[in-house]
Enzyme design. Structure first.
Site, PDB file in Angstrom:
ATOM      1  N   GLU A 284       0.779  -1.377  -0.149  1.00 48.32           N
ATOM      2  CA  GLU A 284       0.025  -0.088  -0.087  1.00 48.32           C
ATOM      3  C   GLU A 284       0.857   1.185   0.090  1.00 48.32           C
ATOM      4  OE1 GLU A 284      -2.017   1.982  -1.064  1.00 48.32           O
ATOM      5  OE2 GLU A 284      -3.701   0.668  -0.493  1.00 48.32           O
TER       6      GLU A 284
ATOM      7  N   ASP B 119      -6.979   0.097  -3.492  1.00 46.10           N
ATOM      8  CA  ASP B 119      -7.763   0.996  -3.876  1.00 46.10           C
ATOM      9  C   ASP B 119      -8.723   0.960  -4.939  1.00 46.10           C
ATOM     10  OD1 ASP B 119      -6.122   1.733  -5.538  1.00 46.10           O
ATOM     11  OD2 ASP B 119      -5.641   3.709  -4.694  1.00 46.10           O
TER      12      ASP B 119
HETATM   13  O1  AHR Z   1       0.637   0.648  -3.357  1.00 45.61           O
HETATM   14  C1  AHR Z   1       0.484   0.767  -4.684  1.00 45.61           C
HETATM   15  C2  AHR Z   1      -1.113   1.230  -4.907  1.00 45.61           C
HETATM   16  O2  AHR Z   1      -1.381   2.781  -4.316  1.00 45.61           O
HETATM   17  C3  AHR Z   1      -2.050   0.497  -4.243  1.00 45.61           C
HETATM   18  O3  AHR Z   1      -2.424  -0.640  -4.940  1.00 45.61           O
HETATM   19  C4  AHR Z   1      -3.354   1.495  -4.249  1.00 45.61           C
HETATM   20  O4  AHR Z   1      -4.007   1.166  -3.207  1.00 45.61           O
HETATM   21  C5  AHR Z   1      -2.594   2.645  -3.994  1.00 45.61           C
HETATM   22  O5  AHR Z   1      -3.062   3.674  -5.335  1.00 45.61           O
END
Ligand code: AHR
Length: 519
Positions: free
Chosen positions: A242, A318
């Site tokens: 994340e 996300d």
């Molecule tokens: O960590 C990379 C990305 O960042 C994740 O998959 C996403 O949730 C956020 O946009």
């Protein structure tokens, strides 16, 4: 490492090593349709003290005793669904079930069942911070025929993810949360990737939102360099934790993380309190290499981890939907698996003899000339062609004029904006390319701008309907070249425009790459 941990790992290693010995013996004598009965990946993880808590595959059983469904497909002709199971307990997918059920229509993969008995199945991802392209913001489902392979000589299908496709389960059972230890492995197509965010498989947020550093722990595969990256041009196996794709300890560059692109790529991410690792290998031969094994990254927020225990495939935490990739099998475990256990799992993958079969949409070779024939039942004598700057489909036959034949013939060029994709130059009007503007297709002269190059670049993939080739717009990757009322567009499935209509979308965006009317 505490002495207790050390003892546990040593015992696990001995157990796993014993199982590998048994597996190798079994593999040598194996000839039938079922696999070695008791040495499938989840049997090995269980023997190592780190049982599977989710086990997904569209190609084979991940337990020697499993004899349930692998996945469910839904066909477009009548919306009926059918489970695809196994040829025998512990064996391989019965692809004939899908082929018969989906004959003459298009099937999508609706459920990837969980073989662990915990019902941690993957289904169509709901919208998250980013909405998906489907109705109400859900993600798209994968076309069931788009990733054909053979496994120990048996036909099977993988899960072919293009931007907009996503699977998720936000209400799981037994998946690691917080800083609890877990292991994840997956088998991917190492030649099918992009730099979009994020082709992930693993543990993510239960609300499909970015809940901060450390709220995910997944395998990422692709050549995204927004966050971290490794050696060479990519793609790389990294961990999506994340707000960061991590290739090792450093936030950005870790030289020990190699570019890996085996056709069948075994990828591993595992984590436990202030300790994690990335491993990978060739799913067709040999063992695994470790590209990182150490403490949590050098960035605040990732120690301790704050895992939430949802499971996703093909998307970011996300619901970022920019990625592409192909998945064949994978699991999440409870507990931090030993390297020895994973090595024995890799041996089962190699013993399964995965082989490519059929086309993944890569029939367009720069320098060649082609004609693109519509495959929708209405229109199978129509070809994509231009009339002046308008782009339409028209019937072309051997008695058509030389001009009409030339206007329906395209020189395939390396993608003007992305050499992994293609552009189409008119055979009749040199220097003029197929491009979109306001989502409609036109033939225009290359004006040398970056916008033109992007508008004129299309990424081929297996035909969405299960036949031919589909061509994704490079700068609007959920939009594909489509004919609608015989006019050329880039259309999304069920988008806001009339030409985005869901009816016949899969058929209209699938083109037969044919011998050129004018070579
Ligand atoms: O960590 C990379 C990305 O960042 C994740 O998959 C996403 O949730 C956020 O946009």
């Amino acid at each position: 490492m505490t002495p207790l941990l050390h003892r546990r790992r040593r015992r696990t290693a001995i157990l796993a090593a014993a199982t590998v010995g048994a597996l190798v013996t079994g593999a040598l004598v194996h000839t039938g349709t079922s696999a070695a009965a008791s040495s499938q990946p989840c049997d090995l993880y269980a023997a190592g003290g780190t049982p599977c808590v989710a086990a997904h595959s569209t190609t084979r059983a991940l337990y020697g005793s499993y004899n349930g469904p692998l996945y469910q497909v839904r066909r477009s002709s009548d919306n009926a669904t059918r489970d695809v199971g196994l040829l025998s307990a512990g064996g391989y997918a019965n692809a004939a079930t899908q082929d018969a059920f989906c004959s003459g229509t298009t099937c999508l993969i609706t459920i990837i069942y969980d073989q662990s008995g915990r019902n941690n199945r993957l289904t169509q991802a709901p919208g998250g911070y980013f909405p998906g392209p489907g109705p109400g913001g859900v993600d798209n489902l994968a076309v069931a025929t788009a990733a054909p392979i053979t496994i120990n000589g048996h036909k099977a299908y993988g899960v072919y993810v293009v931007p907009g496709t996503g699977y998720r389960n936000n209400n799981t059972n037994g998946i690691a949360t917080g800083d609890q230890p877990e292991g994840i492995y997956a088998l991917f197509d190492g030649t099918h990737y992009n730099n979009g965010c994020c082709f992930d498989y693993g543990n993510a947020e239960t609300n499909s939102r970015d809940n901060g550093n450390g709220t995910m722990e997944t395998i990422y595969f692709g050549n995204n360099t927004v966050w971290g990256y490794g050696a060479g041009p990519g793609p790389w196996v990294m961990a999506d934790l994340e707000n960061g794709l991590f290739s090792g300890y450093e936030r950005r560059y870790n030289a020990n993380n190699p570019t890996v692109s085996h056709r069948f790529l075994t990828a591993i991410v595992k984590g436990e309190p202030n300790h994690w690792a990335i491993r990978s290998g060739n799913g067709q031969s040999g063992g695994l290499s470790t590209s990182y094994n150490g403490v949590r990254p050098n960035v605040a927020g990732y120690n301790p981890m704050k895992k939430e225990g949802a499971i996703l495939l093909g998307i970011g935490g996300d619901n970022s939907i920019g990625a592409r990739g192909t998945f064949y099998e994978g699991v999440l475990t409870s507990g931090y698996p030993s390297d020895a256990t994973e090595n024995s799992v890799q041996a089962t993958i190699v013993a399964a003899r995965y082989q490519p079969s059929g086309s993944s949409g890569s029939t367009l070779t720069p320098g060649s000339t082609v004609s693109l024939r519509a495959t929708t039942a209405c229109c199978t004598t129509r070809y994509l062609n231009h009339s002046g700057s308008d782009v339409v489909t028209s019937v072309v036959t051997s008695s058509s004029s030389a001009t009409d034949k030339g206007n329906a013939s395209w020189i395939v060029r390396s993608g003007l904006a992305n050499s992994a994709c293609v552009s189409f130059e008119s055979k009749n009007t040199s220097g003029n390319y197929l491009r979109h503007r306001n989502y409609q297709l036109y033939l225009n002269a290359n004006d040398g701008t970056a916008l033109f190059r992007a508008d004129a670049t299309f990424c081929p993939e297996a035909g969405k309907s299960g036949q031919g080739t589909s061509l994704a717009s490079s700068n609007f990757p959920t939009r594909y070249i489509r004919h609608y009322n015989n006019i050329g567009y880039i259309a999304s499935n069920g988008g806001p425009n009339t030409f985005d209509a869901g009816n016949l979308w899969y058929e209209d965006v699938s083109w037969a790459v044919s011998a050129p009317w004018t070579p």
